[in-house]
Write an enzyme that holds these catalytic residues in place. Structure first.
Site: not given
Length: 436
Positions: A313, A371
């Site tokens: 991330h 995700d």
């Protein structure tokens, strides 16, 4: 924002006079150096591509500590909110700054429920799209078009207009996403049912048909609600910054949110879970679990173009706190639906195991992100991959609105106007065409 005891002094090696810059404390997180008067004092701008070291605003809504893996909505840890609160409570918190009591929650939920329908003419607008259009192409049009139907809530500088626009957007986003889905599969649109929960109503509009009664599965209902809570806001990310920048011009709330939807569409942002599922399907076509090791070796190869989606991330340098919660929900959903042995899900778990144990990925802190798991959950529920980003937009709408309202209420806000380091041609004269 409090002025710090110390100040920053900017000195120059060419002998130019040094400049003192104010330093401000936030309640948590890094201090900031105030460079607003830098150009006036020095004739120079700062250069920060991607704004990696620049605070564009002051905000009291969401705080992320990427090193600790911490996410707070209005001071509350995301773990506690996702476990103890539903999406309506989270919306109330983000919009108004506090968690509602029983009466306030009931009143807020009723208000949202009363605005779930959209104008019937939206159906005709939808029919202008091809049936195979990407849902995000449809959503950018539909959300922007709301401003053509609700003229009584388009003045961004009017608090009452912003309030009703906020409620309308939160209420109507599930309806619009479900309409985009029904249109793509050729099924009749299902009207909202206001006796259902926010997530339950969305499921009904997505999966019910006029042919038979649809019963909401409580496990899936909770899973969707958690997806909404985990995606409700995430500080000054690309789409939120887009909403703020768009709104800074004074445009109406519907247009500003439509700009956020368009930004979210990008595969590096809201499209990441769609890209993750596409990656898993590619590995499945290559040979499935037996090819996972080979795939991961390709990911590690600097000369390979293969990318690992759903891991790592931009902000979190630790485990994404939302991913842990989504992982729990993922297992609950797969168990409830009897999909523990689904080949694609087994492949995902094999990929996760390697990433969590292989020194290459561990040393680079490439942990599974939200995700990775949310895509798996949505696929299990029966949501097509192309609709993942639209559901992300549905959940993030409340965060966008909260951030937009905060900006409009900030006495220091101005229309956004980034500067540049110009590297083009210096001034030159236009020659007559015969001499060029």
């Amino acid at each position: 924002m409090k002025l710090a005891d110390n100040k920053a002094t900017l000195s120059f090696s060419n002998g130019s006079p040094s400049v003192d810059l104010p330093v401000y404390h936030g309640n948590v997180g890094p201090d900031v150096v105030d460079i607003r008067k830098l150009y006036a004092q020095t004739g120079m701008f700062t250069y920060d591509p991607g704004f990696l070291s620049t605070a564009s605003c002051q905000s009291a809504i969401t705080y992320i500590d990427g090193d600790k893996g911490e996410l707070l909505y209005r001071g509350y840890p995301i773990e506690q909110l996702a476990t103890n609160c539903d999406f309506m409570e989270t919306c109330h918190l983000l919009l108004y700054g506090n968690l509602p009591d029983v009466a306030a929650k009931a009143a807020f939920t009723k208000r949202v429920s009363n605005h779930t329908m959209v104008n019937e003419q939206m159906q005709f607008f939808l029919r202008g799209f091809r049936r195979d259009a990407h849902p995000m192409a449809i959503m950018t049009g539909l959300v922007g078009a709301l401003s053509a139907f609700y003229h009584d809530s388009t003045d961004i500088n009017n608090p009452e207009h912003r309030e009703i626009a906020a409620i309308r957007l939160i209420a109507k986003m599930p309806t619009l996403v479900a309409m985009a889905y029904k249109y793509s599969v050729g099924q009749p649109f299902m009207y909202p049912k206001n006796n259902l929960s926010y997530a339950g109503n969305f499921m009904h509009m997505m999966f019910a048909t006029p042919c038979e009664e649809y019963v909401v599965n409580p496990v899936i209902e909770r899973a969707l609600d958690r997806i909404f809570v985990l995606h409700a806001d995430h500080e000054q990310n690309a789409s939120t910054s887009t909403v703020r920048l768009c709104g800074s011009s004074g445009t109406n709330p519907f247009a500003a949110i439509a700009a956020g939807v368009a930004c979210l569409w990008g595969p590096a942002h809201g499209g990441a879970n769609e890209a993750c599922l596409n990656m898993l399907e590619d590995i499945q076509r290559m040979g499935g679990i037996s090819k996972v090791g080979q795939f991961m070796e390709q990911v590690k190869d600097k000369n390979s173009s293969v990318k690992l989606m759903g891991f790592g991330h931009r902000v979190y340098k630790n485990y994404d706190p939302r991913a842990k919660l989504m992982q729990e929900t993922c297992k609950e959903v797969l168990t409830a639906l009897g999909l523990e042995n689904d080949p694609l899900f087994k492949l995902a778990m094999a990929l996760e195991k390697i990433a969590l144990e292989d020194e290459y990925f561990v040393s680079r802190k490439l942990y599974p992100n939200v995700d990775f798991y949310s895509g798996i959950v949505q696929r299990a529920i029966g949501i097509p991959v192309s609709l993942f980003t639209a559901i992300f937009a549905l959940a993030r709408t409340v965060g966008w609105i909260a951030q937009l309202n905060e900006m409009i209420g900030d006495p220091e806000y101005k229309i956004g106007r980034p500067r540049q380091l110009f590297t083009g041609s210096v001034r030159r004269e236009v020659q007559p065409i015969s001499k060029r």
